[in-house]
Structures are given as structure tokens and as C-alpha cells.
Design a protein around this motif. Structure first.
Motif, mmCIF file in Angstrom:
data_model
loop_
_atom_site.group_PDB
_atom_site.id
_atom_site.type_symbol
_atom_site.label_atom_id
_atom_site.label_comp_id
_atom_site.label_asym_id
_atom_site.label_seq_id
_atom_site.Cartn_x
_atom_site.Cartn_y
_atom_site.Cartn_z
ATOM 1 N N ILE B 45 0.860 -1.187 0.000
ATOM 2 C CA ILE B 45 0.000 0.000 0.000
ATOM 3 C C ILE B 45 0.893 1.233 0.000
ATOM 4 O O ILE B 45 1.594 1.484 0.979
ATOM 5 N N PRO B 46 0.911 1.954 -1.086
ATOM 6 C CA PRO B 46 1.754 3.156 -1.112
ATOM 7 C C PRO B 46 1.087 4.292 -0.330
ATOM 8 O O PRO B 46 -0.123 4.457 -0.381
ATOM 9 N N ILE B 47 1.924 5.034 0.373
ATOM 10 C CA ILE B 47 1.397 6.185 1.116
ATOM 11 C C ILE B 47 2.213 7.412 0.732
ATOM 12 O O ILE B 47 3.443 7.407 0.804
ATOM 13 N N CYS B 48 1.537 8.440 0.248
ATOM 14 C CA CYS B 48 2.204 9.712 -0.010
ATOM 15 C C CYS B 48 1.138 10.787 -0.080
ATOM 16 O O CYS B 48 -0.050 10.483 -0.030
ATOM 17 N N SER B 49 1.544 12.028 -0.212
ATOM 18 C CA SER B 49 0.568 13.121 -0.151
ATOM 19 C C SER B 49 -0.394 13.088 -1.342
ATOM 20 O O SER B 49 -1.516 13.553 -1.246
ATOM 21 N N LYS B 52 -3.611 7.468 -2.851
ATOM 22 C CA LYS B 52 -4.960 7.241 -2.357
ATOM 23 C C LYS B 52 -4.964 7.323 -0.820
ATOM 24 O O LYS B 52 -5.859 7.882 -0.215
ATOM 25 N N VAL B 53 -3.930 6.741 -0.244
ATOM 26 C CA VAL B 53 -3.812 6.793 1.214
ATOM 27 C C VAL B 53 -2.785 7.863 1.564
ATOM 28 O O VAL B 53 -1.657 7.830 1.063
ATOM 29 N N THR B 54 -3.148 8.834 2.389
ATOM 30 C CA THR B 54 -2.222 9.926 2.670
ATOM 31 C C THR B 54 -1.661 9.898 4.082
ATOM 32 O O THR B 54 -0.743 10.634 4.391
ATOM 33 N N GLY B 74 8.342 12.494 2.242
ATOM 34 C CA GLY B 74 7.392 13.539 2.598
ATOM 35 C C GLY B 74 7.388 13.714 4.097
ATOM 36 O O GLY B 74 8.122 13.037 4.809
ATOM 37 N N VAL B 75 6.554 14.647 4.571
ATOM 38 C CA VAL B 75 6.465 14.863 6.009
ATOM 39 C C VAL B 75 5.097 14.422 6.480
ATOM 40 O O VAL B 75 4.069 14.833 5.943
ATOM 41 N N TYR B 76 5.061 13.547 7.486
ATOM 42 C CA TYR B 76 3.805 13.040 8.025
ATOM 43 C C TYR B 76 3.694 13.501 9.456
ATOM 44 O O TYR B 76 4.471 13.083 10.310
ATOM 45 N N LYS B 77 2.763 14.409 9.724
ATOM 46 C CA LYS B 77 2.624 14.913 11.094
ATOM 47 C C LYS B 77 1.671 14.024 11.853
ATOM 48 O O LYS B 77 0.468 14.280 11.899
ATOM 49 N N GLY B 91 9.975 2.737 4.604
ATOM 50 C CA GLY B 91 10.118 4.118 4.162
ATOM 51 C C GLY B 91 10.951 4.193 2.902
ATOM 52 O O GLY B 91 11.929 3.471 2.754
ATOM 53 N N GLU B 92 10.530 5.076 2.003
ATOM 54 C CA GLU B 92 11.307 5.265 0.786
ATOM 55 C C GLU B 92 11.984 6.630 0.875
ATOM 56 O O GLU B 92 11.333 7.641 1.102
ATOM 57 N N ASN B 93 13.295 6.672 0.764
ATOM 58 C CA ASN B 93 14.069 7.911 0.905
ATOM 59 C C ASN B 93 13.792 8.654 2.210
ATOM 60 O O ASN B 93 13.665 9.861 2.243
ATOM 61 N N PHE B 94 13.696 7.914 3.266
ATOM 62 C CA PHE B 94 13.524 8.455 4.619
ATOM 63 C C PHE B 94 12.415 9.491 4.752
ATOM 64 O O PHE B 94 12.651 10.677 4.914
#
Lengths: 260, 433
Positions: B45-49, B52-54, B74-77, B91-94
């Protein structure tokens, strides 16, 4: 003054004693490095030697030279030359040649054994600097003793006693007082007491480099401040300079008032 | 386990490729293969801004067991992320997970969880609960690797969790006071955990073990921590090898533990009034082998520890190489090198039950006439001066003075203040290699 300095300097070099002294350090340096093959260990051994031997030789040499050249000094005094320049010139001649023998004698073997590639270079240069200071200080002190004592035997006696006191007895008294008063806060006292003995002072200066890990083991804010920062190094060096300047000043002061 | 999944997938893809060149002759079989594949093997499941899943929380919610959450850069608060099923957080690229000082960030309460390649910052500070960047609670077979933690309170906190691995993480704290800082990696009631190749600095205790047995701690670098680089409390049968501890309040503190093996570690520059390479307190049956202690105020400080073997260690330029503070029995020191320490050994009692045999002492001044490599006269490692310094610490300023050398010499000739059976009867003439 420069002329007299030059004269004393060459006179000493011609008298071969500087050579002997120079050769002694040269051989010492080579033997130490040959036996240890480890520059940093040799620095520790050298420290013990420098602290004991350099003051002794400075004292004996200074007093001997003063008494030996007394007739020449009296001859010079009859000339229209400033008194302070006569004595200061002689003093600087002796101290200069001794320092040169020390620095060259120890420097050459260490440089040949790859000092510049070793990380002990700072320790070693500190060692040479303190050695030079000790020579200057003890020669000046012995000149002071000599100028105040007409009697050679007495002068010699005082000079040797001075060395013995500074090198051994002082530390003994120091240790006793620390043990007797151990109930009291002593850190300021113990640091102050080292300041009043040039041998202890140079020892502290070298300890700062060699045994810093042990020195930091003692709990005490004053110690921590002194040994943990550059403050210790700076204060010790300043005190050494003071120890050099003061006897020289007294020498020139005394020479002006002395009735020869 | 995860490797197996990955392997299975690539094999599967290869098979697809193979079938396509075969001109779909067995396309039916391939289709069956595909259907079986998706149901057997995990999803990603990919997660990015812009995906589909953010958010990570959302990702965990929709994920099935053994899925992989691929967190893109990206930054996930987010904070209080609860992982309650066996997942892989990759994590991809930290990607940065910013807790904004709100509290705990990741809590793992399921077995078989992998956390890999995340950058976690701003863990909340609390005086009532130990907020951690990653906390593992009562779980097994976890793997935490390639994680970078900064601005943390506690770093990785393992609570009653066994059989896991903490591998190749970087924990950089900015602790200033002991009372409001946490530990880098903490193990509490955890067993069989491997802590390998981590870098921990600027925390309270770099690695802290409490009631944790059978732990192996290898190849870590623990520096600039306020208190200890590594700290054992009531933990038995643990091993730590090839670690480096530099510039900590004290290198390693081993307290109230049994059968700890300490091998080939380096302890450096632990300077200060209560600084040690190793602090041993109430330790029994441990082995300290092949370690290097360099420029510490005290190399090893031993208190109430029995039956410890010290072999093949190097003590180089420490203030005190070994300081023994009583109630220590049946310890043996052999084949160690004591090189240029201000004091080789300090001892505060007159009774000695410890054995010093066949060590190399750089201060040894004896001779070897029969040329068997062993000095002919015994060496006495305790100097009178170290006894005096124990009594009156200020006398340390008289170190290396001529007067001290003279009284040390007289004590050496006829011991009065130091235990007279405390000697190395077979001092070596050459350094132990």
C-alpha cells in the motif's frame, strides 16, 4: 649588553662545557628513543629528567660561571659600562647557551626519529619550552645567590640547597600539609602551592598534557576549572614568565646597588 | 519471513514474463497463478501526499495482515500510531514522521512487525510516561532497522518483547539534563533480542537493559551520552562485543547482573570525576576479554564483584587502569597490557584475594636474566601514591614529582601500606599481542 652577552656565550662554547651538556642530551635522546622506539613514552621519561636535571644543571652552571668570571667582571666594572648590562649580558650568555644545548640536544634525535609525523609533537615542544624556562629561572636564581654571597662555599651551598628544596623538600612539605589539613577544602591551596615552585609549575604544565585523565578524577570545581579548560595552561605559563622576570629584575636591581 | 515473500514475488513475476513469451499458451494457468498469488502474498500500500492513502494511520487501518506500507518521501505529522497487525512499514528515501512533541509516535503491539527506513522526529517529553519514538509492547519477531531518530525523549523502547532485532539505526538526541531525557534504546523484560550496528548519541543512557536476559549487543557506537553508553540492570547472560563507547558520562555500567560477556569493545575518553570505561557493581561470573580502554579517568571501576576474568585487555593512558573498591574476590587478571597509565591499580583494602598473573606492565623495571620472557622479580602494581590519593584526593597535583617517586620506591622495597601479596609474580617482558 649584546657584546658582553656574545662574549659570555662564546666563552662558554669555547670552554667545552656547553658541548658536554649538548652531547649529554643528544646521547640521552638517542638512547631513550632507541630503547623505547615510542616517542610518546620517551616524552614521559624525558619529563622526569628535565624536571630534576635541568634545574640542577642551571643552578650549578650559573653559580660556577659567576664565581669563575668574577675577576673579569671586576675589570668590566672599571669600564664605563652600565652595571645592569654587564650582569644581564653574562646571565643571558649562560642561560642562552644552556637553553641552546638543551633544545638542540633533545631536538635533533627526536626530529630524526620522526617527531613531525608523531602526534607527540605538542607534548614535546611543551617539554622543551618548560625546559628552557627552568634553565632561565634557575640560572637567574643562582646568579642572585652568587651576587649576594661573596663567599664561594656559602654561595655553592645555598645554590645546591635551593635546588634540593625546590625539587624534593618542597613537595614533601606540601604533601604533609595536604595530609594534615585534609579535613579542610584544599583545592585552591594545592593549586596555589604549585604556583610557588617553578619545578612544580612545570610539572603541572606537562601533567596537563600527559595525565589529564587522572587529574580530572578529583571532584572539585576549582580543579575542574583549572585542569579542564585552557585556564591551567595559560596561568601556568604566565607564572613561569613571572618566575623568570622577577629574579632577572632583582639581579639588575641588586647589581646597581652592590658595593664591589 | 519477509525475504521469503519478496523472493516469492520475484519468482512469480519471472513466471509471468516467461508465460508471455510462450505466446499465452498457458494463459489460463497464468491467470490462476495470479489469483492465487494475490491472495497468498502480501499487498503493498503506497502512502504519499498524492496517493490514495495519505496518512500512515489510515494505511494501517485498511491494511491486511502481512501487507507492506510503502511510505514515500514527505512529512507526516502523526503521533500515537498503533500497529496492531503484522505489517511492514517501509520508508522510501527516509520519509519524516513528525510527532510535533505531542507524545509517543509508533507503538507496536503485534508480532512480526518490521519498521524500516523512517526518519522520526519530535517525540514528546513527559515526566509521567516514557514517550518513545518506537515502542514495542509484548510482541515477538519484530525488526526495527535503518531508522533515524532525532529530537527524542526515549528512542526505541522494547517492553516485554522477545526474539526481535534492532539493526542499523541512528539515534541522535540532544539531552542536556539527566532528569528530563530518555534512553536511546531501552529493553525492559525482553529476551533474545539482537541490537546490532546502531549509532546512539546524546541521550541519557545510550542502550539500557533492565531485567533482560540473553541479549546480544554488537557493533554499536555509543557516544556523548549523558550517563552511560550502555547500562545493565538485573540482566543476565548477555553478550556485548565490538562496540565503541566514547565520551560518555561513563562507558558501560554493569550492575547487579550475572554472566555477562564483554569482548573486543573500545572504551575511550570517558573523562570526569565519576567517569569510567566500565563500572562493575555486584557482578558475578563475568568475562572481560580483549577490550581496549584508552584515556579514561578510570578504566574499570570494580565494586563487590566476584569471579570475573580479565584477559587480553589493553589499558592505555588511563588515569587509573583498574580501581578496586573492596568486596571483590577471586577475580583474575592475566595477559593484559597496562600501558602508560597514571596508576595501574588502586586498591582500598589491605586484604587481597585477586590474582594478577602474566600481565605486561609498562612501568615494570625488572630484568629477565634467563630470557624466558618473564621478569625475574615480581611487579607490584599498587603504588603508595595511589593509596595516598585515595585518602587525600588533592594530592593528585603531586603526580610524577621526584618526592613521590622516592616514597613509591621505598614502598616498593618494603610494602607497608599496600597489601604485600598483591603482586604479579610473572610480569611479561613484552607486550601481549
Amino acid at each position: 649588553m649584546l657584546k658582553i652577552l656574545k662574549y659570555s656565550f662564546y666563552d662558554l662554547i669555547r670552554s667545552r662545557w656547553s658541548y658536554v651538556y649538548f652531547l649529554f642530551y643528544l646521547i640521552l635522546g638517542f638512547v631513550l628513543l632507541f630503547l623505547n622506539n615510542d616517542v610518546s613514552k620517551a616524552v614521559i621519561t624525558l619529563m622526569n629528567i628535565i624536571i630534576v636535571l635541568v634545574p640542577l644543571i642551571g643552578t650549578i652552571f650559573g653559580i660556577m660561571y659567576y664565581y669563575n668570571s668574577k675577576e673579569f667582571t671586576e675589570l668590566l666594572l672599571a669600564q664605563p659600562i652600565k652595571r645592569s648590562s654587564i650582569f644581564l649580558g653574562q646571565y643571558l650568555g649562560v642561560a642562552g647557551s644552556l637553553t641552546m644545548s638543551l633544545v638542540l640536544g633533545l631536538g635533533i634525535p627526536f626530529v630524526l626519529y620522526g617527531l613531525f609525523k608523531s602526534d607527540a609533537i605538542f607534548d614535546f615542544s611543551l617539554l622543551l619550552v618548560t625546559g628552557a624556562f627552568l634553565t632561565m629561572i634557575f640560572t637567574a636564581l643562582s646568579f642572585n645567590i652568587a651576587i649576594s654571597n661573596e663567599n664561594k662555599i656559602k654561595g655553592f651551598g645555598y645554590a645546591v640547597l635551593l635546588w634540593l628544596f625546590m625539587a624534593v623538600i618542597y613537595d614533601g612539605l606540601f604533601l604533609m600539609s595536604l595530609i594534615i589539613f585534609k579535613e579542610y577544602p584544599l583545592d585552591t591551596f594545592s593549586l596555589a602551592a604549585t604556583m610557588f615552585n617553578p619545578i612544580d609549575l612545570s610539572r603541572t604544565l606537562i601533567l596537563l598534557k600527559l595525565d589529564i585523565s587522572a587529574l580530572l578524577g578529583y571532584t572539585g570545581a576549582v580543579f575542574k576549572q583549572f585542569f579542564g579548560t585552557d585556564q591551567g595552561l595559560i596561568i601556568s605559563l604566565l607564572m613561569l614568565i613571572l618566575w623568570t622576570v622577577f629574579p632577572i629584575w632583582r639581579l639588575s636591581y641588586k647589581s646597581k646597588r652592590q658595593d664591589f | 519471513m519477509y525475504e521469503n515473500i519478496a523472493l516469492g514475488k520475484s519468482k512469480f513475476q519471472y513466471q509471468i514474463f516467461y508465460f508471455s513469451i510462450m505466446h499465452y499458451t498457458q494463459s489460463l494457468l497464468a491467470a490462476i497463478y495470479f489469483i492465487i498469488g494475490t491472495s497468498l502474498y502480501a499487498n503493498t500500500i503506497p502512502i504519499c501526499s498524492s496517493c490514495k492513502v495519505t496518512s500512515i494511520k489510515k494505511g494501517i487501518e485498511i491494511a491486511k495482515d502481512f501487507d507492506t506500507l510503502l511510505i514515500k518521501k514527505g512529512v507526516y505529522k502523526e503521533f500515537n500510531i498503533l500497529i496492531d497487525k503484522p505489517l511492514t512499514l517501509l520508508g522510501e528515501n527516509f520519509p519524516v514522521i513528525d510527532g510535533e512533541d505531542q507524545g509517543e509516535i509508533i507503538r507496536i503491539v503485534s508480532d512480526n512487525v518490521t519498521v524500516d527506513g523512517l526518519f522520526i522526529i519530535n517525540v514528546g517529553t513527559s515526566y509521567t510516561s516514557d514517550y518513545a519514538a518506537i515502542r514495542v509492547v509484548r510482541s515477538e519477531h519484530f525488526l526495527i532497522q535503518n531508522v533515524v531518530l532525532e529530537k527524542l525523549f526515549f528512542g526505541i523502547y522494547l517492553e516485554k518483547s522477545n526474539n526481535g532485532k534492532v539493526y542499523h539505526n541512528k539515534i541522535i538526541g540532544d539531552a542536556k539534563d539527566e532528569y528530563n531525557s530518555g534512553n536511546g534504546i531501552q529493553l525492559w523484560y525482553s529476551k533474545n533480542v539482537e541490537v546490532d550496528r546502531n549509532i546512539v548519541q546524546g541521550t541519557r543512557d545510550g542502550i539500557y537493559l533492565e531485567f533482560s536476559d540473553h541479549i546480544t549487543i554488537n557493533n554499536n557506537i555509543s557516544t556523548k551520552n549523558l550517563r552511560y553508553g550502555l547500562h545493565f540492570m538485573f540482566s543476565n547472560d548477555d553478550v556485548y562485543t565490538n562496540n565503541t563507547f566514547e565520551n560518555n558520562g561513563a562507558g558501560v555500567a554493569v550492575m547487579f547482573s550475572k554472566r555477562i560477556l564483554m569482548k573486543n569493545n573500545t572504551f575511550k575518553k570517558n573523562w570526569g570525576t565519576t567517569s569510567f570505561g566500565i563500572l562493575l557493581k555486584e557482578i558475578n561470573d563475568a568475562e572481560i576479554i580483549g577490550n581496549t580502554f584508552e584515556e579514561n579517568t578510570i578504566g574499570i571501576n570494580v565494586e563487590g564483584s566476584n569471579r570475573i576474568k580479565y584477559n587480553n585487555n589493553n589499558f592505555i593512558r588511563n588515569g587509573w587502569a583498574v580501581k578496586i573498591l573492596g568486596a571483590c574476590y577471586e577475580n583474575t587478571f592475566s595477559n593484559n597490557n597496562f600501558l602508560h597509565n597514571s596508576f595501574d591499580l588502586s586498591y582500598n583494602s589491605k586484604l587481597n584475594d585477586n590474582v594478577f598473573d602474566s600481565n605486561y606492565w609498562s612501568d615494570y623495571a625488572g630484568y629477565d636474566l634467563d630470557k624466558n620472557g618473564i621478569g625475574d622479580i615480581p611487579y607490584r602494581p599498587v603504588k603508595l601514591f595511589s593509596y595516598i590519593v585515595n585518602k587525600t584526593p588533592e594530592t593528585i597535583v603531586l603526580l610524577r614529582s621526584l618526592f613521590m617517586d622516592i616514597i613509591d620506591f621505598s614502598e616498593k622495597v618494603s610494602p607497608v601500606f599496600t597489601p604485600d601479596n598483591l603482586l604479579d609474580a610473572n610480569p611479561l617482558m613484552k607486550q601481549v599481542k
